[in-house]
Design a protein around this motif. Structure first.
Motif, mmCIF file in Angstrom:
data_model
loop_
_atom_site.group_PDB
_atom_site.id
_atom_site.type_symbol
_atom_site.label_atom_id
_atom_site.label_comp_id
_atom_site.label_asym_id
_atom_site.label_seq_id
_atom_site.Cartn_x
_atom_site.Cartn_y
_atom_site.Cartn_z
ATOM 1 N N UNK A 1 0.977 -1.422 0.082
ATOM 2 C CA UNK A 1 0.023 0.032 0.030
ATOM 3 C C UNK A 1 0.758 1.106 0.012
ATOM 4 N N UNK A 2 2.150 1.065 0.611
ATOM 5 C CA UNK A 2 3.143 2.332 0.511
ATOM 6 C C UNK A 2 3.315 2.529 -0.716
ATOM 7 N N UNK A 3 3.675 1.725 -1.661
ATOM 8 C CA UNK A 3 4.203 1.896 -3.021
ATOM 9 C C UNK A 3 2.901 2.311 -3.762
ATOM 10 N N UNK B 1 -6.019 0.898 7.614
ATOM 11 C CA UNK B 1 -6.648 0.858 8.537
ATOM 12 C C UNK B 1 -7.523 -0.271 8.367
ATOM 13 N N UNK B 2 -8.399 -0.088 7.359
ATOM 14 C CA UNK B 2 -9.388 -1.387 6.876
ATOM 15 C C UNK B 2 -8.830 -2.789 6.579
ATOM 16 N N UNK B 3 -7.788 -2.409 5.747
ATOM 17 C CA UNK B 3 -7.378 -3.797 4.972
ATOM 18 C C UNK B 3 -6.193 -4.506 5.716
ATOM 19 N N UNK B 4 -5.462 -3.916 6.532
ATOM 20 C CA UNK B 4 -4.284 -4.529 7.078
ATOM 21 C C UNK B 4 -4.758 -4.994 8.540
ATOM 22 N N UNK B 5 -4.443 -6.333 8.773
ATOM 23 C CA UNK B 5 -4.844 -6.853 10.048
ATOM 24 C C UNK B 5 -4.234 -6.075 11.163
#
Length: 222
Positions: free
Chosen positions: A147-149, A211-215
């Motif tokens: 997601x950072x990329x 916040x939603x996608x990463x556990x």
């Protein structure tokens, strides 16, 4: 007048909120170009980065490709594509996609390579096939970096999509290009403020997606 006066004058002028040259219309055009370019870059770079990262091969080649792509001047490439292909969306998309592919490609590769090998080896020991290892073990752990990329590529696209106005396209760059031509610095500053605001909004969107996608466990670990 100082910059704040220009900003206030631009946003309080009711003529800037209506019609084909109004802020809502230009903002939607800019977001449309940016989303299309980001989607195309992700379709190209994500699969390549995921597969090469999983296999552990091609890292040097990816770095070489990324370095070469970053060395290309976006504005020069835009003008060249416009001369070669003529008016249309394609000459605008090509430089934006070329700009966005390297951060997605390299970051995705490095994200998969940085996954702790212990759970990967355990999954292989249980007989899990390689595609499932990639999808169910490596990607969830590597997702913050991936997601950072994507976030970096999105910010670069949003900032650079202003060059579309040079070849008579819309978007927020119209305010900057037209304002410079007309010596209307109120419009130039207003357009630059909108681009900066859209870049900040993009950061907030990716923060929310993370916040939603990463556990929670992976978030704490990173």
């Amino acid at each position: 007048m100082n910059i704040l006066d220009f900003v206030r004058a631009f946003f309080t002028d009711s003529s800037h909120w209506h019609g084909y040259d109004g802020i809502p219309t230009r903002l939607l055009e800019h977001v449309g170009y940016s989303l299309e370019a980001l989607a195309l870059a992700a379709l190209i770079a994500l699969p390549v980065g995921l597969v090469t990262g999983h296999l552990g091969r091609g890292g040097n080649a990816l770095a070489l490709i990324a370095t070469a792509a970053r060395a290309l001047p976006s504005f020069g490439l835009l003008v060249l594509m416009f001369i070669w292909l003529g008016f249309g969306t394609l000459p605008v998309m090509i430089p934006l996609v070329v700009l966005a592919v390297p951060p997605i490609l390299v970051t995705t590769y490095e994200a998969i390579r940085s996954v702790d090998p212990s759970p990967v080896d355990a999954a292989r020991g249980l007989g899990m096939p390689e595609p499932r290892i990639l999808l169910q073990v490596e990607i969830p752990v590597a997702l913050p970096l991936i997601l950072g990329g994507l976030r970096t590529a999105a910010i670069q696209i949003v900032s650079t999509a202003t060059i579309a106005a040079y070849v008579s396209f819309g978007g927020l760059g119209r305010y900057i290009i037209d304002g410079l031509y007309q010596r209307n610095y109120e419009k130039v500053v207003g357009g630059a403020t909108l681009v900066a605001g859209l870049a900040l909004a993009t950061l907030l969107v990716f923060w929310a997606v993370g916040r939603l996608a990463v556990s929670p466990g992976v978030r704490r670990g990173t």
